[in-house]
Design a protein around this motif. Structure first.
Motif, PDB file in Angstrom:
ATOM      1  N   LYS A  41     -21.573   6.254   9.293  1.00  0.00           N
ATOM      2  CA  LYS A  41     -22.990   6.458   9.620  1.00  0.00           C
ATOM      3  C   LYS A  41     -23.860   5.349   9.071  1.00  0.00           C
ATOM      4  N   ASP A  42     -23.569   4.913   7.854  1.00  0.00           N
ATOM      5  CA  ASP A  42     -24.364   3.835   7.261  1.00  0.00           C
ATOM      6  C   ASP A  42     -23.517   2.596   6.955  1.00  0.00           C
ATOM      7  N   SER A  43     -22.304   2.566   7.503  1.00  0.00           N
ATOM      8  CA  SER A  43     -21.400   1.404   7.364  1.00  0.00           C
ATOM      9  C   SER A  43     -21.146   1.034   5.912  1.00  0.00           C
ATOM     10  N   THR A  44     -20.887   2.033   5.088  1.00  0.00           N
ATOM     11  CA  THR A  44     -20.598   1.795   3.673  1.00  0.00           C
ATOM     12  C   THR A  44     -19.204   2.319   3.333  1.00  0.00           C
ATOM     13  N   PHE A  45     -18.686   1.844   2.209  1.00  0.00           N
ATOM     14  CA  PHE A  45     -17.400   2.359   1.741  1.00  0.00           C
ATOM     15  C   PHE A  45     -17.380   2.353   0.223  1.00  0.00           C
ATOM     16  N   ASP A  46     -16.450   3.139  -0.314  1.00  0.00           N
ATOM     17  CA  ASP A  46     -16.310   3.303  -1.758  1.00  0.00           C
ATOM     18  C   ASP A  46     -15.233   2.340  -2.255  1.00  0.00           C
ATOM     19  N   LYS A  47     -15.651   1.239  -2.838  1.00  0.00           N
ATOM     20  CA  LYS A  47     -14.727   0.195  -3.290  1.00  0.00           C
ATOM     21  C   LYS A  47     -13.726   0.741  -4.305  1.00  0.00           C
ATOM     22  N   LYS A  48     -14.185   1.572  -5.210  1.00  0.00           N
ATOM     23  CA  LYS A  48     -13.312   2.112  -6.242  1.00  0.00           C
ATOM     24  C   LYS A  48     -12.208   2.967  -5.637  1.00  0.00           C
ATOM     25  N   LYS A  49     -12.554   3.803  -4.660  1.00  0.00           N
ATOM     26  CA  LYS A  49     -11.558   4.669  -4.049  1.00  0.00           C
ATOM     27  C   LYS A  49     -10.525   3.861  -3.250  1.00  0.00           C
ATOM     28  N   ILE A  50     -10.984   2.820  -2.588  1.00  0.00           N
ATOM     29  CA  ILE A  50     -10.044   1.977  -1.839  1.00  0.00           C
ATOM     30  C   ILE A  50      -9.079   1.284  -2.795  1.00  0.00           C
ATOM     31  N   GLU A  51      -9.595   0.834  -3.923  1.00  0.00           N
ATOM     32  CA  GLU A  51      -8.723   0.218  -4.921  1.00  0.00           C
ATOM     33  C   GLU A  51      -7.711   1.217  -5.469  1.00  0.00           C
ATOM     34  N   LEU A  52      -8.139   2.478  -5.636  1.00  0.00           N
ATOM     35  CA  LEU A  52      -7.208   3.508  -6.094  1.00  0.00           C
ATOM     36  C   LEU A  52      -6.140   3.793  -5.043  1.00  0.00           C
ATOM     37  N   ALA A  53      -6.511   3.697  -3.769  1.00  0.00           N
ATOM     38  CA  ALA A  53      -5.529   3.868  -2.700  1.00  0.00           C
ATOM     39  C   ALA A  53      -4.462   2.773  -2.786  1.00  0.00           C
ATOM     40  N   ALA A  54      -4.890   1.542  -3.070  1.00  0.00           N
ATOM     41  CA  ALA A  54      -3.938   0.442  -3.256  1.00  0.00           C
ATOM     42  C   ALA A  54      -3.098   0.658  -4.512  1.00  0.00           C
ATOM     43  N   ASP A  55      -3.708   1.220  -5.541  1.00  0.00           N
ATOM     44  CA  ASP A  55      -2.963   1.517  -6.767  1.00  0.00           C
ATOM     45  C   ASP A  55      -1.904   2.592  -6.521  1.00  0.00           C
ATOM     46  N   TYR A  56      -2.205   3.509  -5.604  1.00  0.00           N
ATOM     47  CA  TYR A  56      -1.254   4.580  -5.303  1.00  0.00           C
ATOM     48  C   TYR A  56       0.025   4.029  -4.669  1.00  0.00           C
ATOM     49  N   VAL A  57      -0.131   3.174  -3.674  1.00  0.00           N
ATOM     50  CA  VAL A  57       1.078   2.618  -3.052  1.00  0.00           C
ATOM     51  C   VAL A  57       1.799   1.686  -4.029  1.00  0.00           C
ATOM     52  N   THR A  58       1.055   1.043  -4.907  1.00  0.00           N
ATOM     53  CA  THR A  58       1.668   0.224  -5.962  1.00  0.00           C
ATOM     54  C   THR A  58       2.534   1.100  -6.874  1.00  0.00           C
ATOM     55  N   TRP A  59       2.009   2.257  -7.221  1.00  0.00           N
ATOM     56  CA  TRP A  59       2.744   3.209  -8.062  1.00  0.00           C
ATOM     57  C   TRP A  59       4.018   3.679  -7.365  1.00  0.00           C
ATOM     58  N   LEU A  60       3.907   3.968  -6.056  1.00  0.00           N
ATOM     59  CA  LEU A  60       5.072   4.435  -5.314  1.00  0.00           C
ATOM     60  C   LEU A  60       6.174   3.377  -5.265  1.00  0.00           C
ATOM     61  N   VAL A  61       5.778   2.126  -5.054  1.00  0.00           N
ATOM     62  CA  VAL A  61       6.767   1.062  -4.895  1.00  0.00           C
ATOM     63  C   VAL A  61       7.290   0.563  -6.241  1.00  0.00           C
ATOM     64  N   LYS A  62       6.383   0.245  -7.147  1.00  0.00           N
ATOM     65  CA  LYS A  62       6.795  -0.349  -8.423  1.00  0.00           C
ATOM     66  C   LYS A  62       7.312   0.678  -9.420  1.00  0.00           C
ATOM     67  N   ASP A  63       6.560   1.746  -9.604  1.00  0.00           N
ATOM     68  CA  ASP A  63       6.927   2.712 -10.630  1.00  0.00           C
ATOM     69  C   ASP A  63       8.010   3.686 -10.159  1.00  0.00           C
ATOM     70  N   LYS A  64       7.895   4.154  -8.926  1.00  0.00           N
ATOM     71  CA  LYS A  64       8.845   5.140  -8.424  1.00  0.00           C
ATOM     72  C   LYS A  64      10.021   4.508  -7.678  1.00  0.00           C
ATOM     73  N   GLY A  65       9.931   3.215  -7.369  1.00  0.00           N
ATOM     74  CA  GLY A  65      11.074   2.508  -6.797  1.00  0.00           C
ATOM     75  C   GLY A  65      11.277   2.669  -5.308  1.00  0.00           C
ATOM     76  N   TYR A  66      10.227   3.024  -4.576  1.00  0.00           N
ATOM     77  CA  TYR A  66      10.377   3.214  -3.136  1.00  0.00           C
ATOM     78  C   TYR A  66      10.181   1.891  -2.400  1.00  0.00           C
ATOM     79  N   SER A  67      11.209   1.060  -2.479  1.00  0.00           N
ATOM     80  CA  SER A  67      11.165  -0.238  -1.813  1.00  0.00           C
ATOM     81  C   SER A  67      11.276  -0.093  -0.295  1.00  0.00           C
ATOM     82  N   CYS A  68      11.566   1.132   0.181  1.00  0.00           N
ATOM     83  CA  CYS A  68      11.609   1.383   1.625  1.00  0.00           C
ATOM     84  C   CYS A  68      10.232   1.204   2.262  1.00  0.00           C
ATOM     85  N   ILE A  69       9.156   1.307   1.473  1.00  0.00           N
ATOM     86  CA  ILE A  69       7.798   1.100   1.998  1.00  0.00           C
ATOM     87  C   ILE A  69       7.596  -0.397   2.185  1.00  0.00           C
TER      88      ILE A  69
END
Length: 485
Positions: A131-159
């Motif tokens: 509606k106002d063309s805005t986004f939450d930078k912090k939440k997007i960074e946390l989304a990137a941190d989540y996939v980082t956690w899945l791949v690096k910490d949990k070992g899901y190299s299939c992603i």
């Protein structure tokens, strides 16, 4: 008016559906000419499950996971798309990576164990505001941190790939078709991945466009200019007549041709809808069936998943996709129990089954539906790294063909989308030793006790130099292969 004229022509062409073509169809498989190298693979969308269907949260039993695993073992998917709503894991500016992890773990454990390439992704809800063309930078960074956690910490190299925001060009998407908003959000995500030193492990896939015509090609071209995409993808929900007539190939080829040199494109999500006037009777019947089930979404269900026809039509989609230069195809979707629409108790019925049939939706819904078998054969026998070879069909618009090879092992597929039997003379420049054949057609399935498809013939020599005659029932798929599984 032009559209009406076009479909009158297609209707006239396919009015012969009720007529067997008397002249023998000639199909040539040329294993000397590669038309699509380094195939990534086919598979299915497998998302975390809803679990609450308006009557309290259900528990996922380990036995139910094992039943899904056993069925997927037959399919051998090479490419799986998993979409998550990461914002639901964020509370007070922090990421709860373990939230809903039991479901994510079960999905990714299977993919990791079986070397399945995973496209992980985010629906995008809660990360921005169109509606106002805005986004939450912090939440997007946390989304990137989540996939980082899945791949690096949990070992899901299939992603291997990350799909940021589902179908951003659609009015139903978080971005509501706002290209600049999607671009800026995606670049924010990309920068965080780079900071997390993840770019050598996970690449972005996009633009994940929902398309019906070549009209969205400019969006894809802009995305290739603005964003470093490792893999391209689109979503399609074509009408039956669009696919069976072959027009589908022309539409999707425009997107393949727009991919930068050296890059590949996959069909990231696909299913059939009856959106063209020529398919209106099918749409009416699908709606009638949905209305007859109290838990079926009227707005988002494909009720021909119970018919053999849907299996041949989806095979038609996949074969045209591969022959058009796409490197993979992901079916929407694995299981009805994954998603609802409108209300929690109204399911999106598109799946191969409903794993909660016994407990909640009726035992018959837990059974394997026919289209699982045709799609599984085309996943099982198009392994990652395959090459697609040229095929030529003469004299029959109802017959489609596909030729695949990897490591000296080959597959030839014939498809009859007509409702009547057809006779095909298949020739090629190979002899298949110790091969087996499968037949997908109503009344012709050969199943094991646990509902897995068995070959019609085994340990046979198929000499395509001399040619063989294949008699195909109406709406059927025939496959021959010398792969040893």
């Amino acid at each position: 008016m032009l559209k009406l004229i076009r479909y009158i022509f297609l209707l006239a062409l396919f009015a012969l559906y009720e007529t067997e073509v008397k002249a023998q169809t000639a199909v040539q498989a040329d294993f000397d000419e590669i038309i699509n190298a380094g195939y990534i693979g086919n598979g299915v969308e497998w998302d975390p499950y809803q679990l609450d269907y308006g009557h309290g949260k259900m528990e996922f039993k380990e036995s139910e996971w094992q039943k899904i695993y056993k069925r997927l073992d037959f399919m051998r998917p090479q490419l799986v798309r998993v979409v998550h709503n990461t914002a639901e894991l964020m509370h007070d500016g922090k990421l709860d990576a373990n939230g809903n992890f039991d479901q994510v773990r079960h999905i990714l454990d299977y993919c990791q164990k079986n070397n399945v390439t995973v496209i992980f992704g985010d629906w995008g809800w809660g990360l921005g505001n169109a509606k106002d063309s805005t986004f939450d930078k912090k939440k997007i960074e946390l989304a990137a941190d989540y996939v980082t956690w899945l791949v690096k910490d949990k070992g899901y190299s299939c992603i291997k790939y990350y799909n940021f925001i589902n179908e951003p060009n659609g009015f139903w998407s978080l971005t509501e078709g706002n290209y600049n908003l999607w671009r800026d959000m995606t670049l924010c995500f990309y920068k965080r991945l780079k900071k997390n030193k993840m770019l050598d492990k996970v690449q972005l896939i996009g633009a994940d466009l929902a398309i019906w015509t070549p009209a969205e090609v400019p969006w894809q071209k802009e995305a290739s200019r603005d964003i470093n995409l490792g893999l391209y993808d689109i979503h399609t929900y074509p009408s039956k007549i669009t696919v069976n007539s072959g027009e589908y190939s022309k539409i999707i080829k425009a997107y393949r041709d727009a991919v930068p040199e050296g890059k590949k494109i996959v069909m990231g999500e696909v299913g059939l809808k009856f959106v063209e006037p020529a398919d209106s009777l099918y749409q009416q019947e699908s709606q009638r069936r949905a209305a007859a089930l109290s838990y079926a979404s009227m707005d988002d269900s494909q009720m021909f998943i119970f018919d053999y026809m849907y299996g041949t039509d989806m095979a038609d989609v996949l074969m045209q996709t591969a022959n058009s230069g796409f490197s993979g195809c992901v079916a929407w979707m694995l299981d009805d129990a994954m998603h609802s629409a409108e209300k929690p108790d109204k399911l999106k019925m598109w799946g191969f089954w409903n794993i909660f049939g016994d407990e909640f939706f009726g035992t018959e819904q837990e059974k394997i539906r026919p289209w699982f078998y045709s799609w599984s054969l085309l996943s099982r026998y198009m392994p990652a790294g395959s090459n697609i070879y040229k095929t030529e069909v003469k004299g029959n618009p109802y017959i489609k063909a596909l030729a695949v090879e990897k490591g000296g092992k080959r597959v030839v597929v014939l498809l009859n989308v007509s409702k009547k039997p057809q006779t095909v003379k298949l020739t090629g420049d190979v002899v298949l030793q110790k091969s087996k054949t499968y037949l997908y057609a109503e009344g012709h399935l050969k199943l094991s006790e646990d509902e897995m498809l068995l070959p019609k013939t085994k340990n046979v020599t198929v000499d395509l130099y001399d040619g063989i005659t294949v008699k195909m029932p109406g709406e059927s798929m025939w496959l021959v292969t010398d792969f040893d599984y």
